[in-house]
Design a protein around this motif. Structure first.
Motif, PDB file in Angstrom:
ATOM      1  N   LEU A 204       0.808  -1.219   0.000  1.00  0.00           N
ATOM      2  CA  LEU A 204       0.000   0.000   0.000  1.00  0.00           C
ATOM      3  C   LEU A 204       0.840   1.268   0.000  1.00  0.00           C
ATOM      4  O   LEU A 204       0.308   2.359  -0.174  1.00  0.00           O
ATOM      5  CB  LEU A 204      -0.936   0.011   1.229  1.00  0.00           C
ATOM      6  CG  LEU A 204      -1.961  -1.120   1.290  1.00  0.00           C
ATOM      7  CD1 LEU A 204      -2.758  -1.043   2.588  1.00  0.00           C
ATOM      8  CD2 LEU A 204      -2.903  -1.065   0.088  1.00  0.00           C
ATOM      9  N   GLY A 205       2.146   1.115   0.215  1.00  0.00           N
ATOM     10  CA  GLY A 205       3.016   2.285   0.234  1.00  0.00           C
ATOM     11  C   GLY A 205       2.917   3.100   1.500  1.00  0.00           C
ATOM     12  O   GLY A 205       3.335   4.267   1.537  1.00  0.00           O
ATOM     13  N   TRP A 206       2.356   2.523   2.562  1.00  0.00           N
ATOM     14  CA  TRP A 206       2.219   3.256   3.815  1.00  0.00           C
ATOM     15  C   TRP A 206       3.538   3.279   4.565  1.00  0.00           C
ATOM     16  O   TRP A 206       4.331   2.331   4.522  1.00  0.00           O
ATOM     17  CB  TRP A 206       1.152   2.614   4.705  1.00  0.00           C
ATOM     18  CG  TRP A 206      -0.238   2.732   4.154  1.00  0.00           C
ATOM     19  CD1 TRP A 206      -0.626   3.375   3.013  1.00  0.00           C
ATOM     20  CD2 TRP A 206      -1.424   2.162   4.718  1.00  0.00           C
ATOM     21  NE1 TRP A 206      -1.969   3.264   2.828  1.00  0.00           N
ATOM     22  CE2 TRP A 206      -2.499   2.531   3.858  1.00  0.00           C
ATOM     23  CE3 TRP A 206      -1.691   1.412   5.844  1.00  0.00           C
ATOM     24  CZ2 TRP A 206      -3.813   2.152   4.117  1.00  0.00           C
ATOM     25  CZ3 TRP A 206      -2.991   1.033   6.103  1.00  0.00           C
ATOM     26  CH2 TRP A 206      -4.057   1.399   5.250  1.00  0.00           C
ATOM     27  N   GLN A 207       3.764   4.358   5.267  1.00  0.00           N
ATOM     28  CA  GLN A 207       4.916   4.473   6.140  1.00  0.00           C
ATOM     29  C   GLN A 207       4.641   3.686   7.424  1.00  0.00           C
ATOM     30  O   GLN A 207       3.490   3.339   7.723  1.00  0.00           O
ATOM     31  CB  GLN A 207       5.201   5.943   6.459  1.00  0.00           C
ATOM     32  CG  GLN A 207       5.516   6.782   5.236  1.00  0.00           C
ATOM     33  CD  GLN A 207       6.763   6.296   4.539  1.00  0.00           C
ATOM     34  OE1 GLN A 207       7.784   6.033   5.181  1.00  0.00           O
ATOM     35  NE2 GLN A 207       6.692   6.163   3.210  1.00  0.00           N
ATOM     36  N   PRO A 208       5.691   3.380   8.199  1.00  0.00           N
ATOM     37  CA  PRO A 208       5.458   2.692   9.487  1.00  0.00           C
ATOM     38  C   PRO A 208       4.433   3.440  10.326  1.00  0.00           C
ATOM     39  O   PRO A 208       4.407   4.668  10.358  1.00  0.00           O
ATOM     40  CB  PRO A 208       6.847   2.707  10.135  1.00  0.00           C
ATOM     41  CG  PRO A 208       7.793   2.745   8.984  1.00  0.00           C
ATOM     42  CD  PRO A 208       7.125   3.589   7.929  1.00  0.00           C
ATOM     43  N   ASP A 209       3.582   2.676  10.975  1.00  0.00           N
ATOM     44  CA  ASP A 209       2.482   3.248  11.759  1.00  0.00           C
ATOM     45  C   ASP A 209       3.028   4.115  12.887  1.00  0.00           C
ATOM     46  O   ASP A 209       3.813   3.658  13.718  1.00  0.00           O
ATOM     47  CB  ASP A 209       1.631   2.114  12.332  1.00  0.00           C
ATOM     48  CG  ASP A 209       0.335   2.611  12.937  1.00  0.00           C
ATOM     49  OD1 ASP A 209       0.103   3.831  12.908  1.00  0.00           O
ATOM     50  OD2 ASP A 209      -0.432   1.775  13.434  1.00  0.00           O
ATOM     51  N   ILE A 210       2.619   5.402  12.895  1.00  0.00           N
ATOM     52  CA  ILE A 210       3.064   6.304  13.962  1.00  0.00           C
ATOM     53  C   ILE A 210       1.930   6.625  14.934  1.00  0.00           C
ATOM     54  O   ILE A 210       2.148   7.262  15.957  1.00  0.00           O
ATOM     55  CB  ILE A 210       3.629   7.619  13.385  1.00  0.00           C
ATOM     56  CG1 ILE A 210       2.532   8.360  12.597  1.00  0.00           C
ATOM     57  CG2 ILE A 210       4.844   7.340  12.519  1.00  0.00           C
ATOM     58  CD1 ILE A 210       2.956   9.731  12.129  1.00  0.00           C
ATOM     59  N   GLY A 211       0.721   6.187  14.587  1.00  0.00           N
ATOM     60  CA  GLY A 211      -0.410   6.481  15.465  1.00  0.00           C
ATOM     61  C   GLY A 211      -0.409   5.593  16.687  1.00  0.00           C
ATOM     62  O   GLY A 211      -0.007   4.438  16.637  1.00  0.00           O
ATOM     63  N   ARG A 441      -6.765   5.322   8.333  1.00  0.00           N
ATOM     64  CA  ARG A 441      -5.324   5.208   8.108  1.00  0.00           C
ATOM     65  C   ARG A 441      -4.978   5.520   6.651  1.00  0.00           C
ATOM     66  O   ARG A 441      -3.983   6.217   6.362  1.00  0.00           O
ATOM     67  CB  ARG A 441      -4.871   3.797   8.465  1.00  0.00           C
ATOM     68  CG  ARG A 441      -3.408   3.490   8.155  1.00  0.00           C
ATOM     69  CD  ARG A 441      -2.459   4.128   9.154  1.00  0.00           C
ATOM     70  NE  ARG A 441      -1.076   3.949   8.760  1.00  0.00           N
ATOM     71  CZ  ARG A 441      -0.365   2.824   8.957  1.00  0.00           C
ATOM     72  NH1 ARG A 441      -0.942   1.768   9.543  1.00  0.00           N
ATOM     73  NH2 ARG A 441       0.899   2.752   8.584  1.00  0.00           N
ATOM     74  N   ALA A 442      -5.786   5.004   5.711  1.00  0.00           N
ATOM     75  CA  ALA A 442      -5.542   5.278   4.300  1.00  0.00           C
ATOM     76  C   ALA A 442      -5.636   6.773   4.015  1.00  0.00           C
ATOM     77  O   ALA A 442      -4.809   7.335   3.272  1.00  0.00           O
ATOM     78  CB  ALA A 442      -6.544   4.504   3.446  1.00  0.00           C
ATOM     79  N   PHE A 443      -6.618   7.452   4.592  1.00  0.00           N
ATOM     80  CA  PHE A 443      -6.760   8.901   4.411  1.00  0.00           C
ATOM     81  C   PHE A 443      -5.551   9.635   4.964  1.00  0.00           C
ATOM     82  O   PHE A 443      -5.001  10.546   4.322  1.00  0.00           O
ATOM     83  CB  PHE A 443      -8.042   9.373   5.099  1.00  0.00           C
ATOM     84  CG  PHE A 443      -8.269  10.855   5.021  1.00  0.00           C
ATOM     85  CD1 PHE A 443      -8.578  11.461   3.809  1.00  0.00           C
ATOM     86  CD2 PHE A 443      -8.171  11.652   6.160  1.00  0.00           C
ATOM     87  CE1 PHE A 443      -8.800  12.831   3.747  1.00  0.00           C
ATOM     88  CE2 PHE A 443      -8.377  13.016   6.100  1.00  0.00           C
ATOM     89  CZ  PHE A 443      -8.700  13.609   4.892  1.00  0.00           C
ATOM     90  N   ALA A 444      -5.107   9.225   6.148  1.00  0.00           N
ATOM     91  CA  ALA A 444      -3.947   9.877   6.762  1.00  0.00           C
ATOM     92  C   ALA A 444      -2.707   9.685   5.895  1.00  0.00           C
ATOM     93  O   ALA A 444      -1.919  10.635   5.691  1.00  0.00           O
ATOM     94  CB  ALA A 444      -3.714   9.301   8.162  1.00  0.00           C
ATOM     95  N   GLU A 445      -2.509   8.483   5.367  1.00  0.00           N
ATOM     96  CA  GLU A 445      -1.338   8.216   4.534  1.00  0.00           C
ATOM     97  C   GLU A 445      -1.396   8.990   3.223  1.00  0.00           C
ATOM     98  O   GLU A 445      -0.376   9.502   2.741  1.00  0.00           O
ATOM     99  CB  GLU A 445      -1.238   6.709   4.247  1.00  0.00           C
ATOM    100  CG  GLU A 445      -0.922   5.848   5.456  1.00  0.00           C
ATOM    101  CD  GLU A 445       0.515   6.020   5.941  1.00  0.00           C
ATOM    102  OE1 GLU A 445       1.328   6.586   5.200  1.00  0.00           O
ATOM    103  OE2 GLU A 445       0.796   5.587   7.072  1.00  0.00           O
ATOM    104  N   MET A 446      -2.577   9.107   2.640  1.00  0.00           N
ATOM    105  CA  MET A 446      -2.717   9.854   1.390  1.00  0.00           C
ATOM    106  C   MET A 446      -2.484  11.341   1.616  1.00  0.00           C
ATOM    107  O   MET A 446      -1.884  12.027   0.775  1.00  0.00           O
ATOM    108  CB  MET A 446      -4.093   9.593   0.781  1.00  0.00           C
ATOM    109  CG  MET A 446      -4.273   8.159   0.284  1.00  0.00           C
ATOM    110  SD  MET A 446      -5.984   7.706  -0.097  1.00  0.00           S
ATOM    111  CE  MET A 446      -6.284   8.664  -1.563  1.00  0.00           C
TER     112      MET A 446
END
Length: 867
Positions: A204-211, A441-446
């Motif tokens: 998905l190209g997401w960065q490591p979870d920071i939340g 999470r997808a919205f935050a990453e985008m």
């Protein structure tokens, strides 16, 4: 002791000892005093060589004697009559419900799960305080010979270790090497979390979870939806612990329901991991949670899924896990139960769990995640269509995972630096969608990556933007060169490929496909016979996300979507294509294969013209009689979900009749325009009537369980065709409830409702015992259990059985009539606290409710009720 010996010797001094031949090698010694004879056989016998054999113990199912005067001091008799006589004298004195005998049988059954398969069965023996077993435990080095001692102690079943008597559960922990099991489960779960994070990065190209972690919340209800209470997921786990810690007489099954993307998997993995760490570090008395993943590759049954989950422990198997579950040492967390056998159309929910429920014998806890429609459709119908009572004793609770509220969404987005204003500017539908953690999470990453700002997506919903983002990443992987703008498949071709992949998954009833199927999907999307017609595509397809080899099976490379959200929406895409192209047969085929989740249903309704969709739905007919019941249930539930979404979108009921639909959720028409509507052969859990007057709703052969209307609605004459006998609740908001059949009938008739099953008017009054019997049985059908736990005076021991108090003086006579007609069997039940009775139905409650049944016992019951 010496004085007693002297007295015995004096009594025997005048006796004569004779040896008689009983027709076998085991001669029978007899002591006589004149005309009085006492046979010492079968406790003693004499061999022809004059050696005496004295009974010592049972080993397994065979008696063992001590032989005096023989070379081998232990021997077993050959005379079957002797063995039968001894068994009758010794074992008949142990009543089947004797605590010691129950514990002995339990130990022997448990040991069979641990014994070396090539060794002898566990050998029973008596000892001064209880009993014991000699047996060989299967270990990695071979067979470990053991001699274990047990007793029913002052605090319950116990085992003797080196320090003394300890609870039996400690014995089972010792057998399984509990700290090592916890350590290995912890290692596997940590690896699973890392794998989930890695998939998000790579696919998905997401960065490591920071939340920061946000705990899921659930609304827990009883089987029929009553007694709702909101809890955190950790509080739900506390409930699991509480149910594991006591003997309740019923296996507790928690159904964890929720939409794709709401976080069921994360919540269950986190709960199992936290408990494994706690047990490993503290080594206290808390149970472990075994996380069992059912999604992906189709497994033969639940045993196969459990064996896969415990393979790393090296000393647990599915059979051993059943033992540990039954003793409250392990709770099973089954993720994706609705995908265990690949699809509802071929499987039966109860059959899938039956072996485990029988093995647990009314003990233990199963936590099962599945989509809500699966529970409402497959599981409930599977329970209720059983022709006879299910032998297992089960109690069901439903835990619906809740979406995040706006404050929780804003807080989560703040961890990623997304201001609240960006969330608040979203359309209402998108704001609601972000209540699902995956979409948030997808919205935050985008937002973090800047891809959300692309102008060509301005008019698209957030779901469409997410799919486009996913497709863009996959498209780049198929580029001719790294910096090339064009690829072997453009975005539209890739979308069609994934839509065909979703269709293949549905038809194959699993969420993974082989790479050859992926190639077929691509060829179908491109409308070409041979994938090699597009040079290089066959080879490049292997770089798509989701293609991987299962490390556990080392099988062929298989493709799966990174998240069920993508599967749901690509399935919606292919369904919409079939409908727009007029391929109604393909639409109906997919409708019958598996239950559609919210994403698929809403996606289809959003993509297809309402008029076209109404025509397609109105043309659907349930499969022929020879089709499986599960398949018919699937079509009916999908129809209900589709019709509910169409009605919601259009804000009006269709002019066409709705036929054969099961509305698993509430059908709320209070703000819907209703003209001349008709429901034929439908099933509704809950119906809220339209407001005002001037509407007409005809129910033809349609069952409704709950009806709600406004208290001010005095005229409900627009509602016709109601079967009041099907109703379990009539509510006039805000708080006026009716449960009893006569009161429901009277309230509906007062408001002009057309009733089709109203009794003929006569001066005769229906006796209270008849109405009570109907009321109790109707609620037993909704309760969907073959057993009830009652106090020793037959009064309910469970707050959920409050419906038994509607006719308080009739409950005990009702139970007595069931018992006398042999429709129910009371069983003594050992549990902590006050004495209890387990009332086990011998026929399904729905069968007993049939007053005109041709079953003799049911006829006798209703004759007794009506006399």
């Amino acid at each position: 002791m010496l004085a007693i010996s002297d007295i015995i010797a004096a009594c025997l001094s005048n006796a004569q000892l004779t040896i008689r031949n009983g027709g076998s090698q085991e001669l029978r010694p007899v002591v006589t005093w004149g005309d009085t004879e006492i046979s010492l056989w079968p406790f003693m016998y004499v061999r022809p060589d004059d050696s005496w054999c004295v009974y010592a113990r049972y080993t397994g199912n065979h008696p063992e004697y001590l032989a005096f005067g023989a070379a081998n001091y232990r021997t077993r008799p050959c005379d079957r009559e002797l063995v039968a006589s001894l068994d009758m004298l010794l074992r008949a004195k142990r009543e089947p419900d004797d605590p010691r005998e129950l514990f002995r049988a339990e130990v022997e059954n448990d040991l069979k799960a641990f014994v070396d398969v090539i060794g002898t069965p566990p050998q029973y023996f008596d000892h001064s305080q209880g009993f014991g077993y000699e047996w060989g435990k299967s270990v990695s080095e071979g067979t470990q010979l053991r001699r274990d001692y047990f007793r029913v102690g002052p605090d319950g079943p116990e085992w003797q270790d080196e320090q003394g008597w300890v609870p039996y559960r400690s014995y089972l922990r010792t057998l399984t090497n509990w700290p090592i099991v916890a350590s290995r489960l912890r290692h596997k779960l940590e690896e699973m979390e890392r794998h989930l994070a890695q998939e998000e990065t790579e696919q998905l190209g997401w960065q490591p979870d920071i939340g920061s972690h946000r705990e899921a919340h659930v609304e827990v209800t009883e089987y029929d939806g009553g007694n709702p209470r909101k809890k955190s997921f950790s509080q739900l786990i506390d409930d699991v612990d509480a149910d594991l810690g006591v003997e309740t007489g019923q296996t507790q099954v928690f159904f964890v329901n929720g939409e794709a993307g709401i976080g069921k998997t994360r919540a269950m993995v986190k709960a199992a991991l936290n408990r494994a760490r706690e047990v490993e570090q503290v080594q206290g008395d808390k149970p472990l949670f075994l996380y069992v993943k059912s999604t992906g590759r189709v497994l033969d049954d639940l045993d196969a899924a459990v064996n896969n989950a415990v393979a790393l422990t090296q000393n647990l198997t599915a059979e051993r896990v059943k033992v540990l579950c039954g003793k409250g040492l392990i709770a099973l967390l089954i993720d994706g139960f609705d995908e265990l056998l690949g699809g509802a159309a071929y499987s039966d929910a109860i059959d899938s769990l039956q072996d485990w429920l029988n093995a647990l014998g009314g003990r233990g806890v199963l936590v099962v995640s599945a989509r809500s429609s699966y529970y409402m459709n497959q599981y409930r119908s599977s329970v209720q269509r059983a022709s006879k009572a299910i032998s297992a004793s089960v109690r069901h609770s439903i835990a619906q995972v809740l979406r995040w509220n706006p404050a929780e969404i804003v807080s989560f987005l703040g961890d990623y630096g997304v201001p609240a204003a960006r969330f608040e500017r979203l359309p209402a539908g998108d704001r609601e969608l972000l209540g699902l953690p995956f979409f948030a999470r997808a919205f935050a990453e985008m937002c973090r990556s800047g891809t959300y700002e692309k102008p060509d997506a301005e008019d698209h919903s957030f779901t469409e933007r997410l799919l486009n983002h996913y497709l863009a990443r996959e498209e780049r992987k198929l580029a001719y060169q790294t910096d090339s703008e064009s690829g072997l498949l453009n975005r539209d071709e890739l979308r069609r490929t994934f839509e065909h992949v979703a269709e293949i998954m549905v038809d194959g009833r699993e969420r993974e496909i082989d790479s050859s199927d992926l190639e077929f999907a691509a060829a179908t999307a491109l409308d070409i016979d041979d994938l090699d017609d597009r040079d290089g595509l066959r080879e490049r397809l292997q770089v798509l996300c989701g293609l991987a080899t299962d490390s556990a099976t080392r099988g062929p490379t298989r493709f799966r979507f990174q998240h069920e959200v993508f599967f749901d929406n690509f399935l919606a895409g292919i369904v919409a294509r079939h409908l727009r192209a007029g391929r109604h047969a393909a639409f109906q085929r997919l409708l019958s294969r598996s239950e559609w989740r919210t994403g698929t249903v809403s996606g289809v309704v959003a993509a297809v013209d309402t008029g076209l969709l109404v025509d397609a739905l109105a043309d659907v007919r349930l499969p022929a009689v020879q089709t499986s019941a599960a398949s018919r249930d699937t079509v009916a539930t999908n129809l209900g979900a589709m019709w509910a979404e169409v009605i919601h979108k259009a804000a009006k009921m269709p002019d066409r009749p709705i036929a054969g639909a099961t509305f698993a959720g509430p059908l709320d028409l209070s703000h819907i325009k209703v003209g001349d509507a008709c429901l034929i052969d439908c099933l509704l859990e809950s119906l809220t009537l339209p407001a005002g007057s001037g509407w007409k709703l005809q129910l033809d052969r349609t069952r409704v369980k709950k009806i709600t209307a406004g208290a001010e609605q005095a005229d409900l004459s627009g509602l016709q065709g109601v079967r009041h006998g099907d109703l379990v609740e009539l509510l006039f908001r805000p708080s006026r409830f009716f449960y009893r059949r006569p009161e429901i009938l009277e309230s509906l008739q007062m408001r002009g409702v057309g009733i089709v099953d109203a009794p003929e008017k006569s001066g005769a009054v229906v006796p209270a015992r008849v109405e009570a019997a109907r009321h109790y049985l109707k609620n037993l059908v909704e309760y969907a259990s073959s057993t009830l736990i009652l106090k020793d005076n037959y009064q309910p021991d469970d707050h959920r059985l409050k419906w038994t108090q509607e006719y308080p003086d009739e409950w005990k006579p009702f139970v007595d009539r069931l018992t006398k007609a042999k429709l129910a069997r009371p069983e003594k039940f050992s549990a902590r606290g006050s004495r209890k009775i387990k009332l086990r139905l011998q026929f399904g409650a729905a069968n007993i409710l049939d007053e005109y049944s041709d079953v003799r016992q049911i006829q006798e019951f209703w004759t007794a009720v009506k006399d």
